[in-house]
Write a protein that holds these residues in place. Structure first.
Motif, short mmCIF file in Angstrom:
data_model
loop_
_atom_site.label_atom_id
_atom_site.label_comp_id
_atom_site.label_asym_id
_atom_site.label_seq_id
_atom_site.Cartn_x
_atom_site.Cartn_y
_atom_site.Cartn_z
N GLY A 36 -9.42 -3.52 18.25
CA GLY A 36 -8.66 -4.76 18.37
C GLY A 36 -8.44 -5.42 17.02
N GLY A 37 -8.87 -4.74 15.94
CA GLY A 37 -8.67 -5.24 14.59
C GLY A 37 -7.44 -4.63 13.95
N LEU A 38 -7.14 -5.07 12.73
CA LEU A 38 -5.93 -4.64 12.04
C LEU A 38 -5.88 -3.15 11.76
CD1 LEU A 38 -5.12 -7.35 9.32
CD2 LEU A 38 -3.58 -6.50 11.08
N THR A 68 -9.56 5.11 10.46
CA THR A 68 -8.85 3.83 10.42
C THR A 68 -9.08 3.03 9.15
OG1 THR A 68 -10.68 2.67 11.52
CG2 THR A 68 -9.01 3.67 12.94
N GLY A 69 -10.09 3.37 8.34
CA GLY A 69 -10.44 2.59 7.15
C GLY A 69 -9.32 2.55 6.12
N VAL A 99 2.04 -4.11 10.30
CA VAL A 99 1.88 -4.41 11.73
C VAL A 99 2.91 -5.46 12.16
CG1 VAL A 99 0.32 -5.33 13.48
CG2 VAL A 99 -0.56 -3.78 11.73
N ALA A 100 3.14 -6.47 11.31
CA ALA A 100 4.14 -7.50 11.63
C ALA A 100 5.53 -6.90 11.70
CB ALA A 100 4.09 -8.61 10.59
N TRP A 101 5.85 -6.00 10.77
CA TRP A 101 7.16 -5.32 10.80
C TRP A 101 7.32 -4.51 12.08
CZ3 TRP A 101 7.27 0.06 10.90
CH2 TRP A 101 8.55 0.62 10.97
N PRO A 137 -9.53 -13.07 12.72
CA PRO A 137 -10.33 -12.91 11.51
C PRO A 137 -10.83 -11.48 11.36
CG PRO A 137 -10.99 -14.90 12.68
CD PRO A 137 -10.05 -14.15 13.59
N ILE A 138 -10.81 -10.97 10.13
CA ILE A 138 -11.26 -9.61 9.87
C ILE A 138 -12.77 -9.54 10.02
CG2 ILE A 138 -11.36 -7.78 8.13
CD1 ILE A 138 -8.83 -9.04 6.90
#
Length: 452
Positions: free
Chosen positions: A167-169, A274-275, A310-312, A333-334
């Motif tokens: 659920g993180g970036l 994912t890192g 991600v926003a794009w 928050p990260i």
């Protein structure tokens, strides 16, 4: 100096020539053309004045002016020297040249912290300056990531990938890359297995976002709660579960990686890492935990750029549900979420409170890798770039010291990274761009930071 005559469209041509020549020679290029008052008979001179450095136009005047103009800026000689030092053409040529035929001019390269710079240094060097350019960069990086993964899947004949979804970036971008890759290859998204693994620090917000994202994207969902397994592991090794130390945190990260690897074996699949680049620079990963995968799609993407990608992706989607969940992921928050949350359910362990703001670290990282600067030079540029922001000089110095210490001490993690696509000019892959011994000493860098 130039007395080139002016023609319609020629100034644009000259700008391109000057930038190209400075890039080709890895040099500064100062161009001054004849101007008003120097015309004769059939010719007009625009008075164009340009200053370029290694392919970038730093400063220029307003052509066709009837008034005298002075164009001033700084050419970063240290940056040019750093580029030439690592460029094979220049190093090979230096061996051929007879040094007796060369004239050397030594210059004082000490950094002047009080220098009032006229040129602009972006506080976010990995991110373009305009929305249009950011979207273009995001799309390009995303395409490189998907093509890299597509090649690896075709080469191995692998039809299934396994991704841990927090659920993180970072895990969100990895999932979006997998989805894009499968769409390009004409494969079913059901062959993407997203695994959410709630632990002691997982919050309702990230857990809900992880499930919603997997559901909306149409991939195969699996859930494995790691709490009981980790408690048994603590019992096996004699660790007090109330002691929230590095053992407590890393045990969870390694348990998650083991689950992903074993599921990949079950389905004859591949674990997607994912890192990101910023985490690799700081060593913010558990060795043989989230540090390891079978193919790492985000390994050369800096944290500050991931938000924009991600926003794009969200803005080009038709589904409002996808847009909403991605928007909330961006605003979360990260955190690795390895420490239990606050009583109200909010994230307690925030990465940027512990290791520092990623926008500062990405600035430090860019000028370490791409510019080859020492800490004192990076500090001076950071103070200039972030002037008037929430980061004063003392804050910048504090986190630069942390960056230098971690950057050296955590090299051993970067010495054994999984494969992954290079998307930009900066990379920490030990197989290509970054050759650094794991036991390199940081003493001189730390001393320089402390004396700022």
């Amino acid at each position: 100096l130039s007395a080139d005559t002016s023609l319609a469209g020629k100034n644009d041509y000259l700008r391109t020539l000057v930038c190209t020549q400075s890039a080709r020679n890895l040099s500064g290029y100062v161009y001054a053309g004849a101007g008003f008052g120097e015309s004769s008979t059939d010719h007009v001179f625009s008075g164009l004045a340009l200053v370029a450095e290694n392919g970038t136009m730093l400063s220029e005047n307003q052509p066709y002016s009837m008034e005298s103009q002075l164009v001033m800026t700084e050419i970063d000689v240290q940056h040019i020297r750093s580029k030439r030092r690592t460029n094979k053409i220049f190093s090979d040529t230096a061996k051929i040249l007879d040094s007796t035929n060369c004239m050397r001019t030594d210059t004082d390269m000490m950094v002047n912290h009080n220098l009032d710079l006229s040129r602009v240094y972006s506080p976010h060097p990995f991110i373009p300056n305009t929305k249009e350019a950011i979207d273009k960069r995001s799309e390009e990086v995303y395409n490189i990531q998907t093509l890299g993964l597509a090649k690896r899947l075709k080469h191995t004949g692998c039809k299934t990938v396994v991704i841990g979804i927090s659920g993180g970036l970072d895990s969100t971008l990895a999932l979006l890359v997998a989805v894009g890759t499968y769409d390009r290859l004409g494969l079913s998204r059901k062959n993407i297995i997203g695994v959410t693994m709630p632990g002691f620090g997982t919050t309702d917000r990230t857990y809900t976002n992880a499930l919603s994202m997997m559901r909306q994207l149409g991939i195969t969902m699996r859930e494995v709660n790691i709490k009981e397994t980790c408690l048994q592991h603590f019992k096996d090794i004699g660790h007090n579960p109330d002691k929230h130390d590095v053992t407590y945190e890393n045990s969870q990260a390694r348990e998650r990686t083991q689950i992903l690897m074993d599921i990949a074996n079950q389905v004859n699949g591949m674990v997607i890492g994912t890192g990101d680049l910023s985490e690799l620079a700081l060593g913010w990963a558990t060795y043989n935990g989230d540090h390891m995968s079978m193919y790492s799609v985000n390994g050369s993407v800096p944290k500050t750029l991931i938000r924009h990608i991600v926003a794009w992706y969200a803005q080009v989607q038709e589904s409002s549900a996808i847009k909403e969940v991605l928007k909330d992921v961006i605003n979360t928050p990260i955190s690795p979420e390895l420490i239990p949350a606050h009583e109200n359910g909010d994230i307690k362990q925030k990465t940027e409170d512990l290791v520092g703001p990623y926008e500062l670290h990405d600035f430090f990282l860019y000028h370490t890798l791409c510019s080859g600067f020492r800490p004192s030079k990076i500090y001076m540029l950071a103070c200039h770039a972030f002037k008037g922001s929430k980061y004063n000089n003392e804050i910048i110095k504090k986190w630069l010291l942390i960056f230098c210490r971690r950057f050296f001490n955590q090299q051993f993690k970067r010495s054994c990274l999984p494969d992954g696509p290079k998307v930009g000019t900066c990379s920490l892959s030990p197989r290509g761009d970054w050759h650094m011994p794991s036991d390199a000493s940081s003493a001189s860098w730390i001393k320089e930071c402390e004396n700022l």
